[in-house]
Design a protein around this motif. Structure first.
Motif, PDB file in Angstrom:
ATOM      1  N   GLN A 159      -6.720  27.075 -17.481  1.00  0.00           N
ATOM      2  CA  GLN A 159      -7.634  27.703 -18.131  1.00  0.00           C
ATOM      3  C   GLN A 159      -7.057  28.058 -19.407  1.00  0.00           C
ATOM      4  OE1 GLN A 159     -10.230  30.744 -16.453  1.00  0.00           O
ATOM      5  NE2 GLN A 159     -10.508  31.776 -18.357  1.00  0.00           N
ATOM      6  N   VAL A 160      -7.613  28.034 -20.612  1.00  0.00           N
ATOM      7  CA  VAL A 160      -6.900  28.705 -21.937  1.00  0.00           C
ATOM      8  C   VAL A 160      -8.235  29.272 -22.673  1.00  0.00           C
ATOM      9  CG1 VAL A 160      -5.197  27.117 -22.289  1.00  0.00           C
ATOM     10  CG2 VAL A 160      -7.294  26.711 -23.201  1.00  0.00           C
ATOM     11  N   THR A 161      -7.775  30.301 -23.724  1.00  0.00           N
ATOM     12  CA  THR A 161      -8.709  30.975 -24.284  1.00  0.00           C
ATOM     13  C   THR A 161      -8.397  30.759 -25.550  1.00  0.00           C
ATOM     14  OG1 THR A 161      -9.723  32.516 -22.837  1.00  0.00           O
ATOM     15  CG2 THR A 161      -9.935  33.104 -25.200  1.00  0.00           C
ATOM     16  N   ILE A 162      -9.347  30.084 -26.481  1.00  0.00           N
ATOM     17  CA  ILE A 162      -8.788  29.783 -27.835  1.00  0.00           C
ATOM     18  C   ILE A 162      -9.492  30.818 -28.998  1.00  0.00           C
ATOM     19  CG2 ILE A 162      -8.757  28.082 -29.752  1.00  0.00           C
ATOM     20  CD1 ILE A 162      -7.475  27.165 -27.032  1.00  0.00           C
ATOM     21  N   GLU A 163      -8.586  31.458 -29.789  1.00  0.00           N
ATOM     22  CA  GLU A 163      -9.005  32.311 -30.802  1.00  0.00           C
ATOM     23  C   GLU A 163      -8.887  31.648 -32.189  1.00  0.00           C
ATOM     24  OE1 GLU A 163      -6.681  35.661 -29.638  1.00  0.00           O
ATOM     25  OE2 GLU A 163      -8.488  36.618 -28.985  1.00  0.00           O
ATOM     26  N   LYS A 164      -9.959  31.988 -33.095  1.00  0.00           N
ATOM     27  CA  LYS A 164      -9.878  31.343 -34.390  1.00  0.00           C
ATOM     28  C   LYS A 164      -9.246  32.290 -35.191  1.00  0.00           C
ATOM     29  CE  LYS A 164     -13.245  30.565 -38.236  1.00  0.00           C
ATOM     30  NZ  LYS A 164     -14.451  30.457 -38.381  1.00  0.00           N
ATOM     31  N   THR A 214      -5.615  32.920 -19.764  1.00  0.00           N
ATOM     32  CA  THR A 214      -4.715  31.673 -20.175  1.00  0.00           C
ATOM     33  C   THR A 214      -3.795  31.488 -18.886  1.00  0.00           C
ATOM     34  OG1 THR A 214      -4.907  31.745 -22.520  1.00  0.00           O
ATOM     35  CG2 THR A 214      -3.301  30.480 -21.750  1.00  0.00           C
ATOM     36  N   VAL A 215      -4.040  30.470 -17.845  1.00  0.00           N
ATOM     37  CA  VAL A 215      -3.392  30.694 -16.786  1.00  0.00           C
ATOM     38  C   VAL A 215      -3.510  29.063 -16.240  1.00  0.00           C
ATOM     39  CG1 VAL A 215      -5.518  31.129 -15.039  1.00  0.00           C
ATOM     40  CG2 VAL A 215      -3.266  31.672 -14.199  1.00  0.00           C
ATOM     41  N   PHE A 216      -2.514  28.812 -15.432  1.00  0.00           N
ATOM     42  CA  PHE A 216      -2.106  27.742 -14.879  1.00  0.00           C
ATOM     43  C   PHE A 216      -1.830  27.851 -13.232  1.00  0.00           C
ATOM     44  CE2 PHE A 216       0.615  23.921 -13.683  1.00  0.00           C
ATOM     45  CZ  PHE A 216      -0.102  22.691 -14.028  1.00  0.00           C
ATOM     46  N   GLN A 217      -2.696  27.288 -12.437  1.00  0.00           N
ATOM     47  CA  GLN A 217      -2.325  27.632 -11.071  1.00  0.00           C
ATOM     48  C   GLN A 217      -2.332  26.433 -10.400  1.00  0.00           C
ATOM     49  OE1 GLN A 217      -5.098  29.901  -8.220  1.00  0.00           O
ATOM     50  NE2 GLN A 217      -3.284  31.409  -8.579  1.00  0.00           N
ATOM     51  N   VAL A 218      -1.372  26.280  -9.312  1.00  0.00           N
ATOM     52  CA  VAL A 218      -1.381  24.946  -8.547  1.00  0.00           C
ATOM     53  C   VAL A 218      -1.124  25.426  -7.164  1.00  0.00           C
ATOM     54  CG1 VAL A 218      -0.162  23.018  -7.843  1.00  0.00           C
ATOM     55  CG2 VAL A 218      -0.163  23.809 -10.354  1.00  0.00           C
ATOM     56  N   THR A 219      -2.313  24.734  -6.278  1.00  0.00           N
ATOM     57  CA  THR A 219      -2.394  25.132  -4.835  1.00  0.00           C
ATOM     58  C   THR A 219      -2.090  24.048  -3.971  1.00  0.00           C
ATOM     59  OG1 THR A 219      -3.508  27.221  -5.456  1.00  0.00           O
ATOM     60  CG2 THR A 219      -3.725  26.273  -3.067  1.00  0.00           C
ATOM     61  N   ARG A 220      -1.054  23.955  -3.168  1.00  0.00           N
ATOM     62  CA  ARG A 220      -1.149  22.565  -2.223  1.00  0.00           C
ATOM     63  C   ARG A 220      -1.595  22.864  -1.088  1.00  0.00           C
ATOM     64  NH1 ARG A 220       1.826  20.657   1.848  1.00  0.00           N
ATOM     65  NH2 ARG A 220       2.146  18.301   1.941  1.00  0.00           N
ATOM     66  N   PHE A 221      -2.641  22.036  -0.516  1.00  0.00           N
ATOM     67  CA  PHE A 221      -3.298  21.855   0.852  1.00  0.00           C
ATOM     68  C   PHE A 221      -2.565  21.120   1.953  1.00  0.00           C
ATOM     69  CE2 PHE A 221      -6.221  23.293  -2.148  1.00  0.00           C
ATOM     70  CZ  PHE A 221      -6.861  24.522  -1.375  1.00  0.00           C
ATOM     71  N   ILE A 241      -0.481  28.705  -2.153  1.00  0.00           N
ATOM     72  CA  ILE A 241      -0.463  28.740  -3.577  1.00  0.00           C
ATOM     73  C   ILE A 241       1.190  28.466  -4.017  1.00  0.00           C
ATOM     74  CG2 ILE A 241      -0.440  30.217  -5.945  1.00  0.00           C
ATOM     75  CD1 ILE A 241      -2.829  31.491  -4.778  1.00  0.00           C
ATOM     76  N   ARG A 242       1.256  27.568  -4.697  1.00  0.00           N
ATOM     77  CA  ARG A 242       2.819  27.068  -5.019  1.00  0.00           C
ATOM     78  C   ARG A 242       3.053  27.624  -6.384  1.00  0.00           C
ATOM     79  NH1 ARG A 242       5.567  24.555  -1.347  1.00  0.00           N
ATOM     80  NH2 ARG A 242       6.885  24.064  -3.117  1.00  0.00           N
ATOM     81  N   VAL A 243       2.184  27.712  -7.430  1.00  0.00           N
ATOM     82  CA  VAL A 243       2.590  28.316  -8.733  1.00  0.00           C
ATOM     83  C   VAL A 243       1.303  28.958  -9.256  1.00  0.00           C
ATOM     84  CG1 VAL A 243       3.090  27.493 -11.106  1.00  0.00           C
ATOM     85  CG2 VAL A 243       4.291  26.577  -9.051  1.00  0.00           C
ATOM     86  N   THR A 244       1.798  30.133 -10.007  1.00  0.00           N
ATOM     87  CA  THR A 244       0.681  30.621 -11.017  1.00  0.00           C
ATOM     88  C   THR A 244       1.565  30.975 -12.199  1.00  0.00           C
ATOM     89  OG1 THR A 244      -0.544  31.729  -9.270  1.00  0.00           O
ATOM     90  CG2 THR A 244      -0.807  32.705 -11.496  1.00  0.00           C
ATOM     91  N   ALA A 245       1.245  30.278 -13.342  1.00  0.00           N
ATOM     92  CA  ALA A 245       2.006  30.789 -14.730  1.00  0.00           C
ATOM     93  C   ALA A 245       0.911  31.052 -15.619  1.00  0.00           C
ATOM     94  CB  ALA A 245       2.920  29.586 -15.019  1.00  0.00           C
ATOM     95  N   THR A 246       1.359  31.803 -16.463  1.00  0.00           N
ATOM     96  CA  THR A 246       0.336  32.472 -17.702  1.00  0.00           C
ATOM     97  C   THR A 246       1.288  32.212 -19.034  1.00  0.00           C
ATOM     98  OG1 THR A 246       1.118  34.724 -17.225  1.00  0.00           O
ATOM     99  CG2 THR A 246      -0.737  34.020 -16.318  1.00  0.00           C
ATOM    100  N   HIS A 247       0.175  32.249 -19.862  1.00  0.00           N
ATOM    101  CA  HIS A 247       0.667  32.262 -21.377  1.00  0.00           C
ATOM    102  C   HIS A 247       0.380  33.495 -21.905  1.00  0.00           C
ATOM    103  CE1 HIS A 247       1.587  31.134 -25.669  1.00  0.00           C
ATOM    104  NE2 HIS A 247       0.400  31.823 -25.889  1.00  0.00           N
ATOM    105  N   SER A 248       1.621  34.592 -21.955  1.00  0.00           N
ATOM    106  CA  SER A 248       1.672  35.960 -22.144  1.00  0.00           C
ATOM    107  C   SER A 248       2.645  36.260 -23.247  1.00  0.00           C
ATOM    108  CB  SER A 248       1.761  36.642 -20.963  1.00  0.00           C
ATOM    109  OG  SER A 248       3.304  36.259 -20.286  1.00  0.00           O
ATOM    110  N   GLY A 249       3.138  35.318 -23.821  1.00  0.00           N
ATOM    111  CA  GLY A 249       4.178  35.372 -25.011  1.00  0.00           C
ATOM    112  C   GLY A 249       3.243  35.754 -26.256  1.00  0.00           C
TER     113      GLY A 249
END
Length: 181
Positions: free
Chosen positions: A89-94, A171-178, A33-41
């Motif tokens: 992945q994102v979760t959208i709320e109205k 809500t997460v962004f993950q990049v894995t290099r093989f 795994i290179r990166v795991t970033a989340t939207h948590s603000g």
């Protein structure tokens, strides 16, 4: 085996093969795994009256093994040529709406500013969020190419205000290099 066949074999092993013991699983999952970033603000709000698109602010870095993710521009830059598995992945709320019709939620993984993979959900006014959007894709990247998550809201008529849920589980962004061996 070709490079693509080798990458597919590694991805299948990463995603499907059973691994004995919790320590072995942690090692097998964490090493590439290179990166795991989340939207948590704060929740990001988007009001759409025609066609609104925003870059998803994956602003909290949980892991960045090579310093390849910029949480100010929300760009991952490939440090070297290779196959990269991206999970976005994102979760959208109205928040509010005024008689919206033909609602389209779309999530793209952008490669150098151009959509490389997309998912979308078409809803009518009766369907209410939360809406989960997930893009999983393997990209063959060259060193220096960038990846980024982008959300688009389109409403046929009326208006709709939504927010991207600030939750590291949804809500997460993950990049894995093989590595190709």
């Amino acid at each position: 085996l070709s490079n693509l066949d080798n990458a597919i074999r590694q991805i299948k092993a990463y995603l499907l093969d059973p691994i004995d013991g919790p320590d072995a699983k942690i090692e097998a999952l964490s090493s590439p795994i290179r990166v795991t970033a989340t939207h948590s603000g704060s929740p990001v709000q988007l009001v759409d009256e025609s066609d609104g698109a925003i870059t998803v602010a994956f602003d909290t870095i949980d892991l960045d093994s090579g310093g390849d993710y910029n949480n100010a521009t929300y760009l991952f830059t490939a440090p070297e040529d290779g196959f990269y598995l991206v999970i976005c992945q994102v979760t959208i709320e109205k928040n509010a709406s005024a008689a919206p019709t033909a609602i389209v939620h779309q999530l793209d993984v952008m490669v150098n500013g151009v959509s490389g993979a997309r998912t979308r959900k078409d809803l009518d006014a009766m369907d209410t969020p939360p809406v989960d959007l997930l893009v999983t894709r393997c990209f063959n990247l060259s060193a220096g190419q960038t990846l980024q998550g982008r959300y688009t809201l389109t409403v046929g008529s009326g208006t709709m205000e939504v927010s991207i849920k600030a939750d590291p589980r949804s809500t997460v962004f993950q990049v894995t290099r093989f590595a190709l061996s």
